[in-house]
Write an enzyme that holds these catalytic residues in place. Structure first.
Site, PDB file in Angstrom:
ATOM      1  CE  LYS A 125      -5.349  -1.723   0.718  1.00  0.00           C
ATOM      2  NZ  LYS A 125      -4.348  -2.465   1.243  1.00  0.00           N
TER       3      LYS A 125
ATOM      4  CE  LYS B 285       1.932   1.519   5.523  1.00  0.00           C
ATOM      5  NZ  LYS B 285       1.616   0.742   4.133  1.00  0.00           N
TER       6      LYS B 285
ATOM      7  CB  THR C   5      -0.853   0.016   1.148  1.00  0.00           C
ATOM      8  OG1 THR C   5      -1.843  -1.332   1.131  1.00  0.00           O
ATOM      9  CG2 THR C   5      -1.915   1.378   1.161  1.00  0.00           C
TER      10      THR C   5
END
Lengths: 296, 296, 296, 296
Positions: free
Chosen positions: C177, C245, C102
């Protein structure tokens, strides 16, 4: 300019609201100045007053002993400093690059590495103060980098500012600037919310200002902002888009350092919404206008 | 006390951190004082120094010409003022109730109505200043209600404060207090975030304070708070749970007035998380401790 | 594995919670697999089951036709892909790099440029699904990059997932995503706040789950999370530090695209506070534990 | 209607988007209905179809065995229920008041006390479901109060809904409604932010919906909202100003219960900003329009 520095040739890159006023003070200080800017026109009055124009950052680098940069953000700094046309390519070994831009400490340390590989000392010396102090030579400088290099630049900084605070190694000037602008952006947002609340309760802006700007709960810079707010005068002393940018650098830095700043992150987004609504080029005090619902 | 007011008998309800100190200044000013408090013990030293004790708020009301209240929140004010044992039941017509508690303007106006139905004038006169100024008689009073009634109370207020600002009808004192505490709570939160960011970047608390507390971006009250933060001294001058309560009143008021305060609402919740973690009785500066992760 | 692809040699870099399970499914699918990981031990069971070990990413690159990466963040991807020891240095022209990490779209496009300069096609194909679907080969792939290259990799992806959604050019898989994880992190935070509110009002967690998880207001993944919350089982399916994150990547991307996400930014900071309190390696559902005040 | 309940006379107060549809289902169920509303016109079609009109809430109370209320907020409920003209004044002892309004549990318990003093049982039975399910008789009821009284009302509730969930004493229905609307308001905000982010990255709304509405990260009600968002159709199923109001009740309740909800509080303020910008009477999905910057 003190004798002994006569030979110091100075370059200035970035001639916006801040940079153009700072550069002018270097000319007034008697320095031989070469300038460069993304758009040439912004250099015209400085050139008319004696500054040299460099066609490229590299050309500028080749002509000077010290380069000042006052640019919008890390990407703009990278664009002027690095690459084949960047001033690092032009600068001689042993010269100094003073970056007055507001950038994050991590970026500043990366640039210091890049500069070092050209034999150049980078100093991160962002400023406290907006348009007015830039014009009058009353900025406060927050300096990071080699102390000896800072001392060499002191006479130049003295032309543009009233105080120089040395903070430590590379990145420490940028670090303190993050701290200052977090406070600045937060205080402006809080004052906007306070005015909006007070007005909704029937208190006049004037009365609120009278009461709170004299108490110790209000940041003193608001005394200067308030009359402009009353006049709906949002001519940019410090454009809202820069504040949004600076708070994004603050948020990035906080993430990297593993600390959390919930209020600052929300405030950042409100500046963002204000920018999206068309207020990016207004003074950052226009967050008041945005939260008032007084937008097109 | 000026001659002519000799006969003014004064009641004081609510003898916490603030109220006990304010009441003492009324005694020092030569006034005949009757006091009441939820827990009797807090009245002991005042009683030892000459104050009378009233068993119920109603008894207190019956004995005085003016009642001061300095209570935790609207519920506490309602509890003392209304109902069969409330002081409104005891007060004679033409007397004055001065509410120094921090309450929201809407509530204050409701109380003014309740008082009026007993022939009593309510003044909402919250204060700016915490423990220190309360003790030294240097509070600032923000007054709402009938101006004539405010003037009648001025000599009493002069015993406890250094300035009296008249703001208008009922609720306007409370309104300005909302504005002030919004700024206070926001500035403390911003300073906490600023210190945490700066430290994470290697700047010492001391250096940060040196730089920013002298710039116009920091609210001046932080100069007093900083040394306490450095010493991790969170003895309550203004307990964190009160700040949370005040910001909740701010949020409620903003809702009622149809304005939005995004930053203030987040800050309110962070004080709430801090309270939940056990810091409710610490000074509100302990938001710094909470955001630092320095909690059990 | 279909005939015709027999010769396709596959590399896998990043053998954490997700990567190790994905790599195993490639072995099960009959592919010749070479693996690399920052810490060697995580490769042990895969190597025992037939995977080859490459000492460096570059060695891995030299041995394979396609490289999969499943790494923590952009810095980890850069570390493995670029530099003298990076796998891009080893990969032959015409090979493919599938990045399942990601990362933000801007970074992914930068990497695509870097790959292109080595004659390598980068595909950004992050996944929807956590530990369970990774193990059972039921991930959903969100693909960006050249469609033809995606098709070449389809048999490999079919070993690891149940669906492949093609979204467009480089960066579009990463973009989707970002969208998915914004929703995931927000829904978890909202459910945590909902449970905490309900409990404070005397509703049992069980009752809340019974009512809301059957209504259309709750994201269906919460049905799987709820029993774990009840058991205070925060074994990581998706570690909280990764969620923090990912939301930082979302915030960075929003800034770059000039959009504002106020709620997401606050939620990001709450995950950050939770991480700071020691919950970074717990499942991201532990935001519930943090907001409950149930931390050391 | 089952035999045996024939004699049950029903009152309905509050004939807005929800109440008018619910009342109609009671008529369809064969009940003798008397209605009242702040503005008479909203009752016209119901009266044309056989409902009786009561000039005052008190008159309505005097005519019925059970009163349903579906009102905007606590103030509206107080206005109809209490005071000399309120329906509590009219209701006979032993009757039941079913409050379907979304109010906070604390308020609901206060009303239960007020009702009890008139010999009336209050049930807090808010609903899950908006305009569509209200019309089709498919609401879900969340019930608090005496179980026996709930059972007596079950046939009436069965006319209007598909499910009745009993949750406990007074206030527990209201409590669960707080939980549900926290989730509803949060999910809508998160989806708005997700769409805005995705679009800024070049993903179409259609593609985003295709991908995420099929994953378990999206609340299922969004499948119904999405087509309306695409059409910019913000006709109110659930007006944005009600969502703001409900989240304010959530925030008030959280404060009273000493829990903190940082994300919910920010989301509440964003709905508030949207309302201020003129979207209060649009569907709450218009938070998407607001955050898009697509406002006048």
């Amino acid at each position: 300019m003190l004798s002994g520095e006569e030979a110091m040739k100075v370059g200035f890159v970035g001639l916006g609201i801040m940079g153009s006023r700072m550069a002018r003070n270097l000319i007034s200080g008697g320095y031989e100045l070469t300038v460069h800017n993304r758009t040439r026109e912004k250099a015209d009055t400085l050139v008319a007053d004696g500054a040299g124009w460099a066609e490229t950052p590299k050309d500028l680098g080749a002509a000077v002993d010290v380069v000042f940069t006052m640019l919008a953000d890390p990407a703009a700094v990278t664009g002027m400093a690095t690459g084949g046309d960047g001033f690092l390519e032009g600068l001689k070994k042993g010269t100094v690059w003073v970056d007055c831009s507001t950038v994050d400490p991590d970026f500043s340390r990366q640039m210091a590495q890049a500069a070092k590989s050209h034999g150049v000392d980078l100093l991160d010396i962002p400023v406290v103060g907006t348009k007015g102090p830039a014009a009058s030579g009353e900025l406060v400088f927050l300096a990071g980098g080699k102390r000896e290099a800072v001392e060499r630049c002191r006479p130049l900084l003295d032309c543009m500012g009233k105080e120089l605070i040395y903070l430590g190694d590379n990145g420490q000037g940028a670090a303190m600037k993050m701290v200052v602008n977090l406070l600045l952006g937060s205080a402006m947002s809080a004052y906007a919310e306070a005015l909006i609340l007070g007005q909704s309760l029937g208190l006049s802006n004037k009365k609120i200002a009278e009461v709170v700007l004299d108490t110790p709960v209000a940041a003193p810079f608001l005394r200067g902002k308030h009359p402009l707010l009353e006049q709906k005068n949002y001519q940019p002393h410090f454009p809202l888009r820069w504040m949004r940018k600076d708070l994004q650098l603050v948020a990035k830095t906080a993430y990297e350092q593993n600390v959390s700043l919930p209020a600052t992150n929300v405030i950042k987004e409100i500046y963002g919404l204000a920018q999206r609504s068309g207020l990016g080029d207004s003074d950052f005090a226009a967050i008041y206008q945005y939260l008032s619902g007084d937008v097109k």
